[in-house]
Write an enzyme that holds these catalytic residues in place. Structure first.
Site, short mmCIF file in Angstrom:
data_model
loop_
_atom_site.label_atom_id
_atom_site.label_comp_id
_atom_site.label_asym_id
_atom_site.label_seq_id
_atom_site.Cartn_x
_atom_site.Cartn_y
_atom_site.Cartn_z
CG HIS A 130 60.20 31.85 36.39
ND1 HIS A 130 60.38 32.04 37.73
CD2 HIS A 130 59.98 33.08 35.85
CE1 HIS A 130 60.28 33.34 38.00
NE2 HIS A 130 60.03 33.99 36.88
CG ASP A 203 54.32 35.30 39.69
OD1 ASP A 203 54.78 36.28 39.06
OD2 ASP A 203 55.05 34.52 40.34
#
Length: 273
Positions: A130, A203
């Site tokens: 992230h 993702d």
């Protein structure tokens, strides 16, 4: 021509149970809340994984969802890993594989597709994709012994979605290209070596591991050329969309490459009729 085939759309959600839920435990939803996967894994009872998948599948289907970005197939080989942590069933690859398989069966029993994630396995890294680039320093042989075991089993059991993560595996790829953008990881390892023929989805592409290095259109084009079928959450949707159109028009991406993905997607959607 842009004819409509009257096929349903994939309505997807991150509903893992445990700490990552979009619905359970939220205001307005009276839904069962499950233990973290680490707790279920520690009990060693695959029937619990099946029942959880069945129950989550049931309420997702009732709410109109048909695809769940779960189960987490990451093997927690690095105890210091915070990005996955208790979201993983544990550190034993074959146990994780059994739990993942049972949860997929539970979801499937309710008409919900599961998506195993995060290929090739993020349980051994110390960073979080992230936030930025993350590297796993393992050879393909090492991956095959541990990280890839649950993915291999899910493929053998007919999983319809594999979510590819953004970790770099330089010993396999030769450089720091994230797995989600790597032809070596998607087409060679996942498709050829593991024999996977279903849908590959990335993702979320708005994570730092991608946006720190690539623009939305660069990332989308690289992913599709790597063999990816679906791009999840580009940093800027319009930029990614137009970048892909342009790449097909100028030959950067072949129409055959697009056709392959369309065929895989349609095959899965035909199971929903």
């Amino acid at each position: 021509s842009m004819e409509c085939l009257n096929l349903p759309i994939f309505l997807c959600v991150d509903e893992e149970g445990g700490q990552v839920t979009r619905l359970a435990g939220k205001a307005g939803f009276d839904l069962p809340v499950y233990d973290n996967m680490s707790v279920i894994g520690s009990k060693g009872d695959t029937e619990q994984a099946y029942q959880m998948g069945e129950s989550i599948g049931q309420y997702l289907y009732d709410l109109g969802f048909n695809t769940d970005f779960a189960p987490v197939a990451d093997v927690l080989t690095n105890p210091g890993n915070t990005a996955i942590g208790t979201r993983s069933f544990g550190s034993d690859a074959s146990m994780v594989a059994d739990m993942v398989t049972k949860e997929l069966e539970g979801l499937s029993s309710q008409g919900v597709f599961g998506a195993v994630k995060h290929f090739p396995g993020q349980g051994g890294v110390s960073g979080d994709s992230h936030d930025g680039a993350v590297t796993l320093d393992k050879s393909l042989e090492e991956l095959m012994q541990t990280e890839l075991v649950p993915f291999q089993k899910a493929v053998e059991n007919g999983v319809s979605f594999v979510m590819v993560g953004h970790i770099s595996v330089p010993q396999v790829v030769g450089d720091n290209t994230p797995a989600s953008l790597s032809q070596m990881m998607v087409s060679n390892v996942l498709r050829e070596q593991l024999g996977y023929q279903g849908i590959v989805i990335t993702d979320a592409m708005n994570m730092g591991a991608i946006t720190g290095t690539y623009t939305a259109d660069q990332a989308a084009v690289m992913a599709v050329n790597a063999g990816v079928d679906m791009i999840l959450m580009p940093q800027d949707y319009e930029t990614a969309y137009n970048g892909l159109l342009q790449a097909v028009q100028d030959g950067t991406i072949s129409e055959e490459r697009i056709d392959e993905s369309v065929e895989r997607i349609v095959k899965v959607k035909l199971q929903m009729q």
